[in-house]
Structure formats: C-alpha cells, structure tokens
Write an enzyme that holds these catalytic residues in place. Structure first.
Site, mmCIF file in Angstrom:
data_model
loop_
_atom_site.group_PDB
_atom_site.id
_atom_site.type_symbol
_atom_site.label_atom_id
_atom_site.label_comp_id
_atom_site.label_asym_id
_atom_site.label_seq_id
_atom_site.Cartn_x
_atom_site.Cartn_y
_atom_site.Cartn_z
ATOM 1 N N ASP A 43 3.743 -6.228 4.179
ATOM 2 C CA ASP A 43 3.554 -5.151 5.200
ATOM 3 C C ASP A 43 4.637 -5.112 6.252
ATOM 4 O O ASP A 43 5.319 -6.093 6.148
ATOM 5 C CB ASP A 43 2.208 -5.021 5.547
ATOM 6 C CG ASP A 43 1.667 -3.674 5.902
ATOM 7 O OD1 ASP A 43 2.360 -2.888 6.293
ATOM 8 O OD2 ASP A 43 0.189 -3.319 5.516
ATOM 9 N N GLU B 214 -5.365 1.575 2.678
ATOM 10 C CA GLU B 214 -5.109 0.433 3.473
ATOM 11 C C GLU B 214 -4.982 0.889 4.818
ATOM 12 O O GLU B 214 -5.743 0.229 5.820
ATOM 13 C CB GLU B 214 -3.705 -0.299 3.302
ATOM 14 C CG GLU B 214 -3.630 -1.547 4.277
ATOM 15 C CD GLU B 214 -3.049 -1.448 5.472
ATOM 16 O OE1 GLU B 214 -2.984 -2.146 6.513
ATOM 17 O OE2 GLU B 214 -2.403 -0.238 5.750
ATOM 18 N N GLU B 215 -5.027 1.951 5.207
ATOM 19 C CA GLU B 215 -4.550 2.608 6.599
ATOM 20 C C GLU B 215 -6.014 2.964 7.076
ATOM 21 O O GLU B 215 -6.235 3.011 8.448
ATOM 22 C CB GLU B 215 -3.744 3.947 6.749
ATOM 23 C CG GLU B 215 -2.139 3.656 6.462
ATOM 24 C CD GLU B 215 -1.559 2.653 7.439
ATOM 25 O OE1 GLU B 215 -2.306 2.398 8.473
ATOM 26 O OE2 GLU B 215 -0.326 2.340 7.524
ATOM 27 N N HIS C 112 3.685 2.505 13.567
ATOM 28 C CA HIS C 112 2.847 3.506 13.786
ATOM 29 C C HIS C 112 3.242 4.550 14.575
ATOM 30 O O HIS C 112 2.375 5.458 15.121
ATOM 31 C CB HIS C 112 1.400 2.842 13.893
ATOM 32 C CG HIS C 112 0.492 2.485 12.748
ATOM 33 N ND1 HIS C 112 -0.722 2.369 12.867
ATOM 34 C CD2 HIS C 112 1.026 2.479 11.647
ATOM 35 C CE1 HIS C 112 -1.010 2.015 11.635
ATOM 36 N NE2 HIS C 112 0.034 1.734 11.036
ATOM 37 N N HIS D 283 0.684 -1.192 -0.205
ATOM 38 C CA HIS D 283 -0.015 0.025 0.107
ATOM 39 C C HIS D 283 0.840 1.519 0.019
ATOM 40 O O HIS D 283 2.097 1.372 0.657
ATOM 41 C CB HIS D 283 -1.077 0.188 1.188
ATOM 42 C CG HIS D 283 -0.392 0.241 2.429
ATOM 43 N ND1 HIS D 283 -0.171 1.314 3.149
ATOM 44 C CD2 HIS D 283 -0.038 -0.781 3.545
ATOM 45 C CE1 HIS D 283 0.212 1.003 4.487
ATOM 46 N NE2 HIS D 283 0.435 -0.142 4.571
ATOM 47 N N ASP E 42 5.866 1.803 7.020
ATOM 48 C CA ASP E 42 4.599 1.059 6.907
ATOM 49 C C ASP E 42 3.857 2.107 5.833
ATOM 50 O O ASP E 42 3.324 3.099 6.140
ATOM 51 C CB ASP E 42 3.826 1.116 8.254
ATOM 52 C CG ASP E 42 2.573 0.557 8.037
ATOM 53 O OD1 ASP E 42 2.107 -0.071 6.919
ATOM 54 O OD2 ASP E 42 1.816 0.489 8.909
#
Length: 377
Positions: free
Chosen positions: A244, A223-224, A324, A72, A189
């Site tokens: 990922d 995706e997030e 994250h 992504h 990410d």
C-alpha cells in the site's frame, strides 16, 4: 533468489489502464474484470468472491505452506446525498478524505439512465460574483456541490434526467508521468500497488523463476471503508505482505524513491519477524529502504487480523506525497517495491512451523531479550 528486472513499460501501462477505470469502494466490478483478464493473460488461476474480491494462486514447491500478497482495487470516491433545488448535487465521501481535495475535480456520476459528467465546486465558486467571500467558504463536504454538465436548474430537472440519492460518483485520476520519473495522479493508493504486484509476477513468469511455496495474490475491493481482506484471506495462509502507499509528509520517515517498511500503523505493530525478514531482503540485495510508523492509517492487515485470521502480516509501502489528496510518487519507489515482492515470493517460509495453525513450542521463534536483572530484597 535473484533480483528480477521489472518491465517498466508493463508497469506503467498497467497502472495507466487501472487509473482510468473508475472504482470507488462499492463500484468496483469493472476493475475486477480488467484485473481478471490480465491474470488470465498471465495464465494465473484465480477465483472471485460474491462481491468481487480476487484470490489468485501462484504454484510453488511446498504445498503445505501458504503465503499471500495483498493489494486493494477500490479507491476513494463519493455518493450523491441530495438533489438540490438549484439543479446541483450534494455529496457524501466514500472513504476518509477531505473535501479540500475534491474541489475542482472532474467527476462521473453513474445514474440508472447512464453516466453524466460534472465538476465539484465550492458553494461560492465565482470571484466575479462573490468577491473575497470565495476565500471564506469552510472546508467541508457540506460546502461543496457538483455542477452537472446537463441542463438542470431545479430538483425536478435532476429527477427527470435520472439522478437519484445513492448514485456513485468517481473522481478522474488525471495521471501525468514526467520525463524524470514522477507520477502525479489521484488513486495511486492503491492502484500503483496493484500494478507493481502484477509487474513483479509478470517478471517472475517472464524469467521462469520458481518460487518455493504457493502464494495467493489477494486483490480486495473495500479497503478504503475498512473491510478489505476480512473475507478473501484463507485461514491456512501463514503470512501475508500488504502492499500500500507509504505517507510522505513532515513527521514521517517514508520517501518516494525506495521501499518503506511499515513497523506499526493505527491498528498496532506488524509482525516482528516477517517485518525484519523484509528489511533483510532489502539490505542484502541493495534495495534502498526506510522504516516508518503510521499514526492515522490502517490497511488490509488490520481487517484480516480483526476477522480472526492468525496470520503474520507486514506492510510494504511505495512513497506517496499528498496521500488521499493530490498524490505523487516516483518510478524508483514502484520498481523497488516490485523487486522486493519478487524476492519475497522467492524466499523460504519465515518459519516452517507456521504451516500448522497450532503446534507445540518447538520451533517457536524468539525475540531479542535483555539480561535478567536480579533485585535483592
């Protein structure tokens, strides 16, 4: 099959370029153009959906079987929620992440009159003013604000400058690569995943390595926020490997120096057979790997399956410490995952039967079974 050499200079050059392109979910057009231009340079045909997801196609020998590798392009970010009376901005997060990791970040606010720079700060940011109170500010998005690099001391100043509720806010990635191979940055990410997949494909092209079946490269854009691969995946794709981050933390089995194979995430187990095929490719080719189960994590696999696709899915992760948040990985993990993707694309179908959406029981696989226990009544 052969274990391909990954061009480290290409991998990190591509990753650095990606990290420097703002792409919070919903604001991804620029990164779509960048990746599209790179695919054109590699002479890989692709199409783009209405909203910007990319489906590229690597040609292979058997046209009746399709597989996919998914990554992504979108990242975490924020959106302006309120124009404050003090001339600063309140934010709402894009994606799931803590305001703890937004504090101190340099950001760009994209207004209709152009971009502005700023810094995210807690509501009480000056020790000289607030003393020990700076240590008692709660951790929440309601307790931070954006200080804009513009003369704004009131809501009217913000309005006159062109700020609006709903403006996108991107967070600087601030990448740093250390001499011993560690990479620290926001948004690894999944931009590290995008870079390593492109590096794997670039190596296959460079060494003229044939693949036995066609493969799609899916580059998703949401995706997030949970809907990444729900539309770009074709119904005739038999199996898909998602690349990922793998979360390195206490209680997890992921690490930063090899491949992590996801066995299950918050959406449930990954495909038994495809997952073990990837484990076998690592084991047989000397790629260091580990297995992990992710409890607070979902990927493009979940959105693809929830959209109704009857596709075998698996997850391959590069180790990320502080996911994250303040993220870190190591070059050995990125290179190892890229090599595994190269091997996977060279491998035969997991099950030739899967080329048909539905079929008879002939050729349907078995999982290990226990001996039948006879219970006497």
């Amino acid at each position: 099959m052969e274990l391909i050499d990954i061009d480290k200079e290409y991998l990190f050059g591509t990753l650095t370029s990606l990290l420097n392109i703002p792409s919070p979910a919903g604001y991804t057009d620029q990164v779509v153009h960048f990746v599209g231009q790179e695919l054109q340079r590699l002479e890989i045909p692709f199409i783009v959906t209405r909203r910007g997801a990319i489906r590229a196609t690597l040609s292979g020998g058997r046209e009746t079987f399709l597989r996919a590798v998914s990554v992504h392009l979108d990242t975490l970010g924020a959106m302006v929620r309120d124009l404050k009376d003090n001339g600063r901005l309140t934010l709402s997060p894009i994606g799931t992440w803590s305001s703890r990791f937004a504090e101190g970040a340099r950001v760009t606010i994209f207004t209709e009159k152009g971009p502005f720079r700023g810094t995210v700060l807690p509501l009480k940011a000056s020790g000289h003013t607030f003393g020990d109170e700076v240590d008692r500010v709660p951790v929440s998005w309601n307790h931070i604000e954006v200080r804009i690099d513009h003369r704004s001391r009131s809501q009217k100043d913000l309005i006159d400058a062109g700020f609006n509720v709903g403006d996108f806010v991107s967070f600087d990635s601030t990448p740093e690569i250390t001499p011993n191979g560690f990479l620290n940055a926001r948004h690894l990410d999944d931009k590290a995943g995008v870079a390593l997949v492109l590096a794997a494909v670039q190596a296959l092209r460079k060494y003229d390595v044939a693949i036995p079946v066609p493969a799609h490269l899916l580059l998703t854009i949401s995706e997030e926020v949970g809907v990444g691969a729900s539309a770009v995946l074709c119904g005739d794709v038999a199996e898909m490997v998602v690349v990922d981050n793998a979360t390195v933390a206490p209680g997890q089995n992921s690490w930063e120096f090899g491949v992590t194979i996801g066995m299950m995430d918050a959406a449930g187990p990954f495909d038994y057979h495809l997952t073990r095929k990837l484990i076998g490719l690592c084991r047989d080719n000397g790629i260091e790997y580990s297995r992990d189960v992710f409890r607070h994590y979902r990927s493009d696999s979940a959105s693809a399956i929830e959209a109704g696709n009857d596709t075998r899915t698996a997850l391959v992760g590069f180790g990320v410490d502080g996911s994250h948040g303040y993220e870190r990985t190591h070059e050995s993990s990125l290179i190892s995952v890229a090599q595994l993707i190269g091997l996977y694309l060279q491998s035969p179908p997991t099950f030739a039967r899967d080329k048909d959406g539905v079929s008879t029981l002939n050729g349907f696989p078995h999982q290990p079974k226990r001996d039948i226990i006879q219970i006497e009544v």
